[in-house]
Design a protein around this motif. Structure first.
Motif, PDB file in Angstrom:
ATOM      1  N   THR A 158      -6.031   1.810  -3.138  1.00 20.29           N
ATOM      2  CA  THR A 158      -6.342   3.154  -3.646  1.00 20.29           C
ATOM      3  C   THR A 158      -5.309   4.160  -3.152  1.00 20.29           C
ATOM      4  OG1 THR A 158      -8.709   2.671  -3.697  1.00 20.29           O
ATOM      5  CG2 THR A 158      -8.076   4.992  -3.689  1.00 20.29           C
ATOM      6  N   LEU A 159      -4.964   4.109  -1.878  1.00 20.90           N
ATOM      7  CA  LEU A 159      -3.972   5.036  -1.322  1.00 20.90           C
ATOM      8  C   LEU A 159      -2.599   4.806  -1.934  1.00 20.90           C
ATOM      9  CD1 LEU A 159      -5.091   4.891   2.426  1.00 20.90           C
ATOM     10  CD2 LEU A 159      -5.268   6.880   0.911  1.00 20.90           C
ATOM     11  N   LEU A 160      -2.232   3.551  -2.187  1.00 22.48           N
ATOM     12  CA  LEU A 160      -0.941   3.273  -2.804  1.00 22.48           C
ATOM     13  C   LEU A 160      -0.881   3.792  -4.239  1.00 22.48           C
ATOM     14  CD1 LEU A 160      -0.131  -0.337  -1.517  1.00 22.48           C
ATOM     15  CD2 LEU A 160       0.969   1.800  -0.845  1.00 22.48           C
ATOM     16  N   ARG A 161      -1.988   3.680  -4.969  1.00 28.77           N
ATOM     17  CA  ARG A 161      -2.019   4.216  -6.329  1.00 28.77           C
ATOM     18  C   ARG A 161      -1.818   5.726  -6.328  1.00 28.77           C
ATOM     19  NH1 ARG A 161      -6.178   0.438  -7.155  1.00 28.77           N
ATOM     20  NH2 ARG A 161      -7.782   2.030  -6.846  1.00 28.77           N
ATOM     21  N   SER A 162      -2.325   6.392  -5.292  1.00 34.48           N
ATOM     22  CA  SER A 162      -2.174   7.851  -5.215  1.00 34.48           C
ATOM     23  C   SER A 162      -0.718   8.252  -4.988  1.00 34.48           C
ATOM     24  CB  SER A 162      -3.053   8.408  -4.092  1.00 34.48           C
ATOM     25  OG  SER A 162      -2.558   8.032  -2.821  1.00 34.48           O
ATOM     26  N   THR A 163       0.128   7.305  -4.554  1.00 35.37           N
ATOM     27  CA  THR A 163       1.559   7.574  -4.385  1.00 35.37           C
ATOM     28  C   THR A 163       2.365   6.958  -5.531  1.00 35.37           C
ATOM     29  OG1 THR A 163       1.887   5.572  -3.036  1.00 35.37           O
ATOM     30  CG2 THR A 163       1.290   7.598  -1.876  1.00 35.37           C
ATOM     31  N   ASP A 164       1.654   6.594  -6.614  1.00 40.19           N
ATOM     32  CA  ASP A 164       2.282   6.027  -7.821  1.00 40.19           C
ATOM     33  C   ASP A 164       2.909   4.652  -7.581  1.00 40.19           C
ATOM     34  OD1 ASP A 164       1.626   8.254  -9.409  1.00 40.19           O
ATOM     35  OD2 ASP A 164       3.405   9.332  -8.737  1.00 40.19           O
ATOM     36  N   ARG A 165       2.433   3.943  -6.551  1.00 39.03           N
ATOM     37  CA  ARG A 165       2.877   2.569  -6.335  1.00 39.03           C
ATOM     38  C   ARG A 165       1.892   1.629  -7.008  1.00 39.03           C
ATOM     39  NH1 ARG A 165       6.207  -0.158  -5.855  1.00 39.03           N
ATOM     40  NH2 ARG A 165       6.158  -1.360  -3.936  1.00 39.03           N
ATOM     41  N   THR A 166       2.358   0.914  -8.031  1.00 37.82           N
ATOM     42  CA  THR A 166       1.521  -0.042  -8.741  1.00 37.82           C
ATOM     43  C   THR A 166       1.976  -1.454  -8.373  1.00 37.82           C
ATOM     44  OG1 THR A 166       1.229   1.484 -10.580  1.00 37.82           O
ATOM     45  CG2 THR A 166       0.690  -0.814 -10.983  1.00 37.82           C
ATOM     46  N   LEU A 167       1.081  -2.234  -7.811  1.00 35.33           N
ATOM     47  CA  LEU A 167       1.405  -3.579  -7.368  1.00 35.33           C
ATOM     48  C   LEU A 167       0.509  -4.565  -8.100  1.00 35.33           C
ATOM     49  CD1 LEU A 167       1.671  -2.591  -3.633  1.00 35.33           C
ATOM     50  CD2 LEU A 167       3.581  -3.411  -4.999  1.00 35.33           C
ATOM     51  N   ASP A 168       1.003  -5.087  -9.218  1.00 31.44           N
ATOM     52  CA  ASP A 168       0.198  -5.963 -10.063  1.00 31.44           C
ATOM     53  C   ASP A 168       0.221  -7.418  -9.610  1.00 31.44           C
ATOM     54  OD1 ASP A 168      -0.630  -3.894 -11.733  1.00 31.44           O
ATOM     55  OD2 ASP A 168       1.149  -4.082 -13.003  1.00 31.44           O
ATOM     56  N   ASP A 169       1.208  -7.790  -8.804  1.00 30.15           N
ATOM     57  CA  ASP A 169       1.306  -9.164  -8.322  1.00 30.15           C
ATOM     58  C   ASP A 169       1.928  -9.114  -6.937  1.00 30.15           C
ATOM     59  OD1 ASP A 169       1.281 -11.871  -8.065  1.00 30.15           O
ATOM     60  OD2 ASP A 169       2.772 -12.277  -9.616  1.00 30.15           O
ATOM     61  N   ALA A 170       1.084  -9.098  -5.919  1.00 24.02           N
ATOM     62  CA  ALA A 170       1.588  -8.877  -4.564  1.00 24.02           C
ATOM     63  C   ALA A 170       0.756  -9.639  -3.539  1.00 24.02           C
ATOM     64  CB  ALA A 170       1.582  -7.382  -4.227  1.00 24.02           C
ATOM     65  N   ILE A 171       1.377  -9.893  -2.405  1.00 19.82           N
ATOM     66  CA  ILE A 171       0.684 -10.486  -1.256  1.00 19.82           C
ATOM     67  C   ILE A 171       0.567  -9.409  -0.182  1.00 19.82           C
ATOM     68  CG2 ILE A 171       0.683 -12.305   0.488  1.00 19.82           C
ATOM     69  CD1 ILE A 171       2.573 -13.898  -1.369  1.00 19.82           C
ATOM     70  N   PHE A 172      -0.659  -9.042   0.165  1.00 22.23           N
ATOM     71  CA  PHE A 172      -0.911  -8.054   1.201  1.00 22.23           C
ATOM     72  C   PHE A 172      -1.081  -8.779   2.534  1.00 22.23           C
ATOM     73  CE2 PHE A 172      -1.611  -5.708  -2.550  1.00 22.23           C
ATOM     74  CZ  PHE A 172      -1.568  -4.351  -2.249  1.00 22.23           C
ATOM     75  N   ILE A 173      -0.259  -8.415   3.508  1.00 20.62           N
ATOM     76  CA  ILE A 173      -0.263  -9.049   4.828  1.00 20.62           C
ATOM     77  C   ILE A 173      -0.955  -8.115   5.811  1.00 20.62           C
ATOM     78  CG2 ILE A 173       1.177 -10.022   6.662  1.00 20.62           C
ATOM     79  CD1 ILE A 173       3.434 -10.127   4.428  1.00 20.62           C
ATOM     80  N   CYS A 174      -2.073  -8.564   6.374  1.00 18.85           N
ATOM     81  CA  CYS A 174      -2.843  -7.761   7.334  1.00 18.85           C
ATOM     82  C   CYS A 174      -2.871  -8.493   8.670  1.00 18.85           C
ATOM     83  CB  CYS A 174      -4.257  -7.515   6.821  1.00 18.85           C
ATOM     84  SG  CYS A 174      -4.313  -6.452   5.366  1.00 18.85           S
TER      85      CYS A 174
END
Length: 338
Positions: free
Chosen positions: A152-168
């Motif tokens: 949600t926060l990334l979308r607010s900065t206009d970053r669209t990630l349709d195919d990504a690996i999120f590393i936590c």
């Protein structure tokens, strides 16, 4: 009190409760303690005789004490403020065992598994208890809430990630595969726990010094980089023992050796991503592990396709995710009533 929400992240070993202003996610006050789920569950199990209370009531009593302390810090009354709880509170040792949500998991929160408890006379708070997510061979509790917030926060900065690996990164690091607004798969890596066990309970405990590890990284990054270079899943068990011989042969001092061991384990976690070239990478790292993982990402040649989320946004993400889940499921309840 419709403007406020009690956000609770109740992990195995740490309890965190915050009162936030819903409109802008501002934290008005927080209560953090080592009264995690494991400690609370053990206290409940140790009850005996006529004074023993059912598990949900016992957990609510613990929450009531924490909320009272939070109200004093915030200087506002918190009666009737709703509460959302994520983490291990929905497990078999928690407040209530809530079934996991299934994959694919929509990142708007619409498919989350949430158990609702109405307010009571002696506990004037609606409670929304959020469960985790499971795949065919893996589980998570809490990270999916953070993932909802991060995306949600990334979308607010206009970053669209349709195919990504999120590393936590963390005690149990998660690599979460996101495609077109859905969590479609994830893998758990016991990186942090294995490091702790090796450094404190194995033959290596006298070969490493984990005090001031972040400061050591700043002054002696080469030992960490060497660990990254030596990381190889096929020979990892052998490489781990090298930490012992580094000390025996005087190749590294104990602080450098701790960095070497850290590099070995983080490298083992991240190196497989070198072969997964089709997806973008998103590093969602808290401040304590941030310098280790950002350096590893750079050294392993992954930086060009990695978005690094600032630690302050990562810290905010869990709250954003909890607010979204609360709003979604309160809306569903209201529609059922109508």
């Amino acid at each position: 009190m419709e403007n406020y929400l009690l956000c609770c992240d109740w992990g195995t070993s740490v309890f965190r409760l915050q009162v936030i202003h819903i409109a802008d996610f501002t934290v008005l006050a927080q209560e953090v303690s080592p009264d995690g789920i494991a400690t609370t569950f053990n206290s409940w199990k140790q009850q005996a005789g006529e004074d023993a209370v059912p598990k949900p009531e016992f957990f609510r009593r613990q929450l009531k004490t924490k909320i009272a302390g939070l109200a004093n810090r915030a200087s506002i009354p918190l009666d009737h403020v709703p509460m959302i709880i994520s983490g291990m509170a929905s497990s078999s040792i928690g407040m209530e065992d809530v079934p996991y949500a299934q994959l694919p998991f929509a990142l708007n929160g619409s498919r989350a598994s949430v158990c609702y408890f109405d307010s009571q006379v002696d506990f004037p708070h609606e409670v929304y208890l959020v469960s985790g997510v499971r795949s065919g061979e893996d589980v998570m509790r809490g990270e999916e809430t953070q993932l909802i917030g991060v995306t949600t926060l990334l979308r607010s900065t206009d970053r669209t990630l349709d195919d990504a690996i999120f590393i936590c990164p963390g005690t149990h690091s998660k690599h979460m595969y996101v495609r077109q607004g859905q969590l479609v798969d994830f893998h758990t890596y016991m990186t942090g726990e294995v490091f702790s066990l090796l450094a404190t309970h194995s033959i290596l405990k006298n070969s490493v010094d984990v005090e001031q590890l972040t400061d050591s990284l700043e002054h002696s990054p080469d030992a960490f980089k060497r660990g990254l270079k030596d990381a190889d899943s096929c020979a990892l068990l052998n490489r781990i023992f090298t930490t012992r011989t580094n000390q025996l042969f005087g190749k590294l001092n104990s602080q450098e050796n701790a960095l070497y061991l850290s590099g070995l384990l983080i490298g083992s976690e991240l190196k497989p991503l070198q072969k997964k070239t089709k997806q973008e990478l998103v590093l969602c790292c808290g401040s304590s592990l941030y310098p280790f993982y950002t350096l590893a990402i750079a050294e392993l040649g992954l930086a060009d396709r990695t978005t690094i989320v600032p630690p302050e946004l990562v810290d905010k993400a869990a709250i954003v995710g909890q607010v979204i889940l609360f709003q979604n499921h309160r809306k569903k309840l209201n529609e059922v009533v109508k």
